[in-house]
Scaffold this active site. Structure first.
Site, PDB file in Angstrom:
ATOM      1  N   ASP A 189       0.853  -1.185   0.000  1.00  0.00           N
ATOM      2  CA  ASP A 189       0.000   0.000   0.000  1.00  0.00           C
ATOM      3  C   ASP A 189       0.895   1.243   0.000  1.00  0.00           C
ATOM      4  OD1 ASP A 189      -2.012  -1.865   0.296  1.00  0.00           O
ATOM      5  OD2 ASP A 189      -3.047  -0.780   1.908  1.00  0.00           O
ATOM      6  N   LYS A 227      -7.276   3.466  -2.955  1.00  0.00           N
ATOM      7  CA  LYS A 227      -7.618   3.375  -1.533  1.00  0.00           C
ATOM      8  C   LYS A 227      -7.873   4.771  -0.976  1.00  0.00           C
ATOM      9  CE  LYS A 227      -5.373   1.935   2.826  1.00  0.00           C
ATOM     10  NZ  LYS A 227      -4.166   1.317   3.406  1.00  0.00           N
ATOM     11  N   LYS A 273     -10.334   0.007  -2.286  1.00  0.00           N
ATOM     12  CA  LYS A 273     -10.177  -0.316  -0.871  1.00  0.00           C
ATOM     13  C   LYS A 273     -10.566   0.906  -0.040  1.00  0.00           C
ATOM     14  CE  LYS A 273      -6.768  -1.431   2.724  1.00  0.00           C
ATOM     15  NZ  LYS A 273      -5.388  -1.885   3.027  1.00  0.00           N
TER      16      LYS A 273
END
Length: 244
Positions: free
Chosen positions: A101, A165, A198
């Site tokens: 990430d 995300k 996400k």
């Protein structure tokens, strides 16, 4: 992608497959890190999401389990140079992880430097591709306008990101709303199936968690206190004071 059945009808195991359990607080002791990683494994979470310094612990504990390892990179600001991000990614990936990430440079996004944002993500993606690591790109959506989120999504898709995300969970530059249904809907529409979404930050209730699944979210970052709450295994008061 919208699931074939309603989230309320899913088993605990099916719901846990949506969760990256966050174990990211910088003040955690080694024993706390071990405890919360193990809890994520015991709950059957898709991954445990950790800082690079915790990688050795995470690899040892997850070995032989169905829970993978997700590592954050250049977290939580995303302001390192692209060359530095590439080196960080290489160092992390070569140790053996499942997902990375990265934090996009959201100051660049706010400045309209979309080519630079795309190049930054693409350089990291090239390293991830070499190691067959899934790449998620954090936008810190609370710092962005709706149009900036759409533009950042296009840049991430063009760069080959696997996921976009919402948040780091550590934003202090304004109101931290995190993965609201409105932001998730915006990101799902902007991604248009070209990459996954996400949600992270402020997902602390079972109702919110189930709602986002039904909307078609693909993964969620859930804080270690909130995981049993969203899975329906603990009272909702357990996760109300959690930062992430």
């Amino acid at each position: 992608m919208k699931p074939e059945k309603k989230a309320a009808d899913m088993s605990v195991a099916e719901l846990a497959a949506y969760i990256d359990q966050s174990v990211l607080k910088p003040e955690f002791t080694q024993e706390e890190i071990k405890r919360y990683i193990q809890e994520g494994i015991d709950f059957g979470c898709k991954t445990v999401c950790i800082n690079p310094a915790s990688l050795g612990i995470a690899r040892e504990l997850t070995a032989g389990t169905k829970t993978g390892v997700c590592v954050v990179m250049d977290f939580p600001f995303g302001t390192s140079s692209t060359a530095s991000k590439v080196l960080q990614t290489e160092e992390i990936c070569r140790q053996g992880i499942d997902e990375l990430d990265m934090v996009a440079n959201y100051g660049w996004i706010r400045s309209g430097l979309l080519r630079e944002v795309e190049a930054d993500i693409r350089a990291v993606k090239e390293v991830c591709r070499k190691y067959q690591v899934i790449l998620k790109v954090i936008f810190e959506t609370d710092a962005l306008t709706a149009e900036q989120i759409v533009q950042a999504t296009r840049a991430a898709v063009a760069a080959g990101a696997d996921f976009i995300k919402t948040s780091t969970g550590f934003y202090t530059g304004g109101t931290a709303r995190g993965a609201t249904p409105e932001i998730i809907r915006l990101m799902l529409n902007a991604a248009a199936g070209q990459c996954k979404v996400k949600g992270s930050a402020a997902i602390r209730t079972r109702e919110h968690f189930l709602q986002l699944i039904d909307m078609g979210i693909d993964r969620m970052g859930i804080g270690y206190k909130s995981t049993p709450v969203v899975l329906g295994l603990a009272d909702s008061s357990a996760g109300t004071k959690e930062a992430y």
